[in-house]
Design an enzyme around this catalytic site. Structure first.
Site, PDB file in Angstrom:
ATOM      1  CB  THR A  41      44.972  41.439  36.541  1.00 48.58           C
ATOM      2  OG1 THR A  41      45.550  41.370  35.245  1.00 48.58           O
ATOM      3  CG2 THR A  41      44.558  42.842  36.867  1.00 48.58           C
ATOM      4  CD  GLU A  68      41.700  45.453  36.729  1.00 48.39           C
ATOM      5  OE1 GLU A  68      41.296  44.777  37.700  1.00 48.39           O
ATOM      6  OE2 GLU A  68      41.915  44.959  35.612  1.00 48.39           O
ATOM      7  CE  LYS A 124      25.480  39.303  21.242  1.00 48.87           C
ATOM      8  NZ  LYS A 124      26.044  40.528  20.691  1.00 48.87           N
ATOM      9  CD1 TRP A 139      22.417  39.314  24.872  1.00 52.95           C
ATOM     10  CD2 TRP A 139      24.571  38.991  25.398  1.00 52.95           C
ATOM     11  NE1 TRP A 139      23.125  40.404  24.427  1.00 52.95           N
ATOM     12  CE2 TRP A 139      24.447  40.239  24.741  1.00 52.95           C
ATOM     13  CE3 TRP A 139      25.829  38.575  25.820  1.00 52.95           C
ATOM     14  CZ2 TRP A 139      25.535  41.063  24.499  1.00 52.95           C
ATOM     15  CZ3 TRP A 139      26.908  39.409  25.583  1.00 52.95           C
ATOM     16  CH2 TRP A 139      26.759  40.628  24.918  1.00 52.95           C
TER      17      TRP A 139
HETATM   18  P1  ADP Z   1      41.436  38.280  36.977  1.00 52.12           P
HETATM   19  O1  ADP Z   1      40.486  39.010  36.066  1.00 52.12           O
HETATM   20  O2  ADP Z   1      42.825  38.229  36.465  1.00 52.12           O
HETATM   21  O3  ADP Z   1      40.910  36.972  37.496  1.00 52.12           O
HETATM   22  P2  ADP Z   1      40.891  39.601  39.524  1.00 52.12           P
HETATM   23  O4  ADP Z   1      41.376  38.726  40.567  1.00 52.12           O
HETATM   24  O5  ADP Z   1      41.064  41.052  39.661  1.00 52.12           O
HETATM   25  O6  ADP Z   1      41.630  39.229  38.235  1.00 52.12           O
HETATM   26  O7  ADP Z   1      39.418  39.207  39.283  1.00 52.12           O
HETATM   27  C1  ADP Z   1      38.389  40.112  39.068  1.00 52.12           C
HETATM   28  C2  ADP Z   1      37.214  39.396  38.476  1.00 52.12           C
HETATM   29  O8  ADP Z   1      36.826  38.304  39.312  1.00 52.12           O
HETATM   30  C3  ADP Z   1      35.985  40.253  38.391  1.00 52.12           C
HETATM   31  O9  ADP Z   1      36.010  41.097  37.271  1.00 52.12           O
HETATM   32  C4  ADP Z   1      34.893  39.204  38.322  1.00 52.12           C
HETATM   33  O10 ADP Z   1      34.754  38.694  37.015  1.00 52.12           O
HETATM   34  C5  ADP Z   1      35.428  38.102  39.198  1.00 52.12           C
HETATM   35  N1  ADP Z   1      34.813  38.206  40.533  1.00 52.12           N
HETATM   36  C6  ADP Z   1      35.310  38.775  41.643  1.00 52.12           C
HETATM   37  N2  ADP Z   1      34.455  38.661  42.673  1.00 52.12           N
HETATM   38  C7  ADP Z   1      33.370  37.993  42.206  1.00 52.12           C
HETATM   39  C8  ADP Z   1      32.126  37.567  42.770  1.00 52.12           C
HETATM   40  N3  ADP Z   1      31.812  37.786  44.036  1.00 52.12           N
HETATM   41  N4  ADP Z   1      31.281  36.921  41.956  1.00 52.12           N
HETATM   42  C9  ADP Z   1      31.571  36.680  40.671  1.00 52.12           C
HETATM   43  N5  ADP Z   1      32.713  37.053  40.085  1.00 52.12           N
HETATM   44  C10 ADP Z   1      33.608  37.704  40.831  1.00 52.12           C
END
Ligand code: ADP
Length: 541
Positions: free
Chosen positions: A180, A324, A434, A439
């Site tokens: 990640t 993941e 918060k 929120w």
């Molecule tokens: P990292 O958390 O390291 O950036 P990832 O590339 O796996 O790794 O990103 C996953 C995260 O990206 C998700 O948990 C979410 O927060 C965000 N994400 C992915 N797709 C979307 C989307 N369509 N809209 C908003 N957030 C998104």
């Protein structure tokens, strides 16, 4: 499953036999290269023989430090199908992350693009790279380099036969690996088993997934080092679709010309890619008539983006996923019965992250672990599980314990679910603000600010506050440098004050030159916080 395992092997086998003449196309430094599935299959088998000769088999990791091209696609099929593990490495990560990742994954062979050799050399550290037995530069010659031992791809593969008997593989065998990007700390390794990649591929082919079929021409713009380009090289092959790879960091002009010349029907990338193309189209004529849909994910697709592409006749398929999850989790298709709704209502649905893909399960839980109702208003953390969702991090029991509960992945995304089942991300768990116990969705405030014409980019963070715990502060990059800064800040403050609960109005709106981004192009709020979360920013109460 007794007697049969779910692996990637049959996808390539079928594509070669059913679609031998279908093309795989890539833009490279030497121009456009194209060959057929038959030749692609031969190339994968030659590479498999070469990996065999290099001693790569079950449990061995093959690292790639490459952009999107056909040779990279060959490693996607050769490395896992000989029983090894394809480990894609993000070349945009800082050197110390690359070192951490290579050391942690213990890659034995490392493929590197000539244009990324400098970045790899910068990250090279003898001790961190101790496991690497050979570097393979993807090309027909080795440029001047200090890395060793090093071979060029053509020599590595060239002498080998195109005949190869793929070994029988267990579906539980790790086939892929991706870290990640580390917006939330040290990179965490996710291993993909053969079965996870098989299941994810099948899910993407369904209409509720991405509905890819053999009429498609698929162009992944999302990098192949980012969660296997969202699985598209596997999905396109499984479907028998034509592949189009845009090569090293393509700009909008490159992408548009590939759409025109190769007849791309489906492409995929983060919102910034699609915004860049819209900007390009303001100044240039282009024929995007072949392009049916674009998959937009990685961060939220703004409603304005969905509208503008709809007006161009291109459907935005907004999708949410995570490393993941191999990565696809939800897709914002219109549910049966919603097709006829007015445009604005449709765009609002498509701007949500969407409906869970069949095969997965989800729950949304509040701070007390109770499930929140699907009323479109109550927030909770999204938990998911399913055949292509991992249940652990590689060699990180601490992080595994924190982010998983049994088979459930605690995504860290704070969401609402509306009565129709559309998931909407309101924030990342660490980003939600918060204030006085209430929120505030930083994402919603950001989007409202970014909808203003004079704003190019904006991010909102919580800044520590003595009385309220945290208060929102907005950091805004104006679209035009010449703007009257004070009046823009006032205007944005009143805009939020009008449309949102009064405690959502940022206490500070700061105009800045640039928002720091992560290696995958997302706003890096960790850095924004480090640089700007200064309580002195906030106005006196
Ligand atoms: P990292 O958390 O390291 O950036 P990832 O590339 O796996 O790794 O990103 C996953 C995260 O990206 C998700 O948990 C979410 O927060 C965000 N994400 C992915 N797709 C979307 C989307 N369509 N809209 C908003 N957030 C998104």
């Amino acid at each position: 499953m007794p007697g049969y395992d779910q692996t990637l092997q049959p996808f390539l086998w079928r594509a070669e036999r059913l679609y031998p003449g279908r093309e795989v196309v890539a833009r490279t430094a030497d121009g456009i290269e194209r060959y057929t599935y038959r030749e692609f299959g031969d190339a994968c088998r030659r590479l498999a023989n070469a990996l065999d000769a290099a001693g790569i088999g079950e449990g061995d990791r093959v690292g790639t430090f490459c952009w999107n091209h056909h040779r990279h696609a060959e490693t996607y099929f050769a490395a896992p199908n000989v029983g090894g593990q394809l480990h894609t490495i993000n070349p945009l990560l800082p050197p110390e992350h690359v070192q951490y990742i290579v050391r942690n994954a213990a890659d034995r062979v490392l493929f590197v693009d000539p244009s990324l050799l400098g970045a790899l050399e910068a990250a090279y550290d003898e001790e961190a790279f101790a496991s690497v037995e050979r570097f393979v530069v993807v090309g027909d010659a080795v440029p001047e380099t200090a890395l060793e031992p090093v071979t060029d791809y053509d020599s590595f593969v060239g002498a080998h036969d195109a005949e190869y008997d793929w070994p029988e593989l267990d579906e539980e065998l790790p086939a892929g690996m991706c870290y990640t990007s580390g917006t939330t700390g040290k990179p965490k390794g996710v291993e993909y088993t053969q079965q996870m990649l098989w299941a994810h591929t099948m899910a993407t082919l369904t209409p509720a997934g991405l509905g890819i079929d053999d009429s498609d021409v698929v162009m992944p713009v999302v990098p192949m080092f980012h969660v296997n380009a969202w699985g598209l090289p596997f999905s396109a092959t499984a479907a028998g679709a034509k592949h189009v790879y845009p090569g090293p960091s393509p700009d909008p002009a490159d992408l548009v010309s590939l759409v025109e010349e190769e007849g791309v029907t489906l492409s995929a990338g983060v919102p910034t890619v699609w915004l860049g193309i819209l900007e390009f189209l303001e100044e240039h004529d282009a024929d995007l008539s072949s392009l049916e849909r674009i998959v937009v994910g990685g961060s939220a697709a703004p409603e304005s983006l969905i509208r503008r592409y709809d007006e161009l006749g291109v459907e935005v398929v907004h999708a949410w996923g995570m490393t993941e999850m191999s990565p696809i989790g939800t897709v914002a298709h219109l549910k049966e019965g919603l097709e006829g709704v007015p445009h604005e209502e449709r765009y609002a649905k498509q701007a949500k992250q969407g409906l869970l893909v069949p095969g997965l399960e989800m729950r949304v839980v509040d701070d007390d672990g109770e499930e929140v109702p699907w009323n479109g208003e109550d927030f909770g953390e999204l938990w998911v599980r399913g055949p292509w969702v991992t249940d652990r991090y590689f060699e990180r029991p601490d992080a595994t314990q924190q982010d998983f509960e049994g088979s459930w992945l605690k995504t860290g995304d704070i969401v609402t679910v509306d009565p129709e089942g559309y998931v909407q991300i309101v924030d990342r768990a660490g980003d939600v603000i918060k204030s006085g116990g209430e929120w505030i969705s930083s994402v919603e405030v950001e989007n409202a600010i970014m909808a203003h014409d004079a704003v190019a980019e904006a991010t909102v963070i919580g800044v520590p506050h003595e009385k309220w715990g945290e208060r929102p502060a907005a950091f805004v990059v104006p679209a035009d440098d010449g703007v009257d800064r004070e009046s823009l800040a006032d205007e944005l403050t009143s805009l939020i004050a009008e449309d949102y609960p009064d405690w959502w109005t940022p206490d500070a709106v700061e105009l800045i030159a640039e928002i720091p981004k992560t290696a995958t192009g997302k706003f890096d709020k960790k850095v924004v916080r480090e640089e700007h979360a200064d309580p002195e920013l906030l106005a006196e109460d």
